[in-house]
Scaffold this active site. Structure first.
Site, mmCIF file in Angstrom:
data_model
loop_
_atom_site.group_PDB
_atom_site.id
_atom_site.type_symbol
_atom_site.label_atom_id
_atom_site.label_comp_id
_atom_site.label_asym_id
_atom_site.label_seq_id
_atom_site.Cartn_x
_atom_site.Cartn_y
_atom_site.Cartn_z
ATOM 1 N N LEU A 94 -7.950 10.357 -16.160
ATOM 2 C CA LEU A 94 -8.929 9.755 -17.065
ATOM 3 C C LEU A 94 -7.853 8.554 -17.858
ATOM 4 O O LEU A 94 -6.782 8.928 -18.223
ATOM 5 C CB LEU A 94 -9.517 10.579 -18.138
ATOM 6 N N ASP A 95 -8.410 7.404 -17.597
ATOM 7 C CA ASP A 95 -7.954 6.480 -18.512
ATOM 8 C C ASP A 95 -8.099 6.758 -19.799
ATOM 9 O O ASP A 95 -9.095 7.272 -20.248
ATOM 10 C CB ASP A 95 -8.065 5.120 -17.901
ATOM 11 N N LEU A 96 -7.411 5.940 -20.828
ATOM 12 C CA LEU A 96 -7.829 6.323 -22.361
ATOM 13 C C LEU A 96 -8.548 4.867 -22.673
ATOM 14 O O LEU A 96 -9.668 5.045 -22.973
ATOM 15 C CB LEU A 96 -6.388 6.589 -23.034
#
Length: 237
Positions: free
Chosen positions: A9-11
């Site tokens: 997951l990107d933030l």
């Protein structure tokens, strides 16, 4: 034994709406350096990619990039990092993925020294299996190298590219994941320009966090009975 499904997951722009703090810190850096400040639309593109590349691409001379980063970090540490909010529906999506058997690792271009406190501050740490970010600014990094570190944490047999997905809002998420043979689900609630994600090769673009669990379930071997039956399947766009 086959490893459990993995979601990277990107933030910024994927889990959290971090634009206000990032944009304000970038504006402050340009003011400190007495350089022309880019317009609002350009400053929004700073959200997601490594900050050094953004400064270099938008008016900061190469010899002053380190100075710009230092100014940016001063303002960011002073409060910009928490001028941020979790996107509505994200915690529920993360809970749904974990309940269905997925492991969740954050892989962000934001330095780890900021990413981990932010995740903890907004109550997301308990929903994740790890947080991996960029090294200090004096070390080279890309989304591909961050993903490599996240994958290495699982050991040589800890993941299978065929049962792994990246979820992110910018083209560098797609490109970084592809370097490891991993497909990407793009998210439209982040900071990509129209066409950016599909143009980079994302397998689909989701309109809202409620689509995340069924979209992942379409592509990874999640536990079927634990995927919410009322969620509609996603389609690319």
């Amino acid at each position: 034994m086959r490893p459990a499904p993995l979601v990277l997951l990107d933030l910024d722009g994927t889990l959290t709406d971090s634009a206000p703090g990032i944009v304000a810190s970038a504006q402050a850096a340009y003011a400190d350096l007495e350089l022309p400040t880019p317009d609002a639309a350009t400053l929004r593109t700073f959200v997601g990619p490594p900050i050094a590349g953004s400064f270099l691409a938008h008016g900061v001379p190469p010899e002053r990039v380190a100075e710009a980063i230092a100014a940016y970090r001063r303002y960011f540490r002073a409060g910009g990092m928490y001028d941020n909010a979790v996107f509505e529906g994200v915690p529920e999506a993360l809970r749904g993925l974990r309940a269905a058997g997925a492991r969740l690792l954050v892989a962000t271009s934001k330095p780890t020294v900021f990413a981990r406190p932010i995740v903890e501050h907004f109550g997301l740490a308990e929903l994740l299996d790890g947080v991996f970010g960029a090294p200090p600014d004096d070390l080279p990094s890309s989304k591909a190298t961050v993903i490599a570190e996240a994958l290495a944490s699982l050991g040589p047999d800890g993941y299978d590219p065929a049962s792994t997905l990246m979820v992110g809002d910018r083209e560098h998420d797609v490109i970084g994941a592809r370097a490891h043979g991993i497909d990407t689900l793009g998210v439209a609630w982040g900071y990509a320009v129209p066409g950016e994600l599909l143009g980079a090769g994302a397998v689909a673009v989701l309109d809202g966090p409620a689509e995340l669990v069924p979209a992942v379930a379409d592509r990874l071997p999640l536990t079927p009975q634990k995927v919410r039956p009322e969620a509609a399947p996603t389609t690319g766009r």
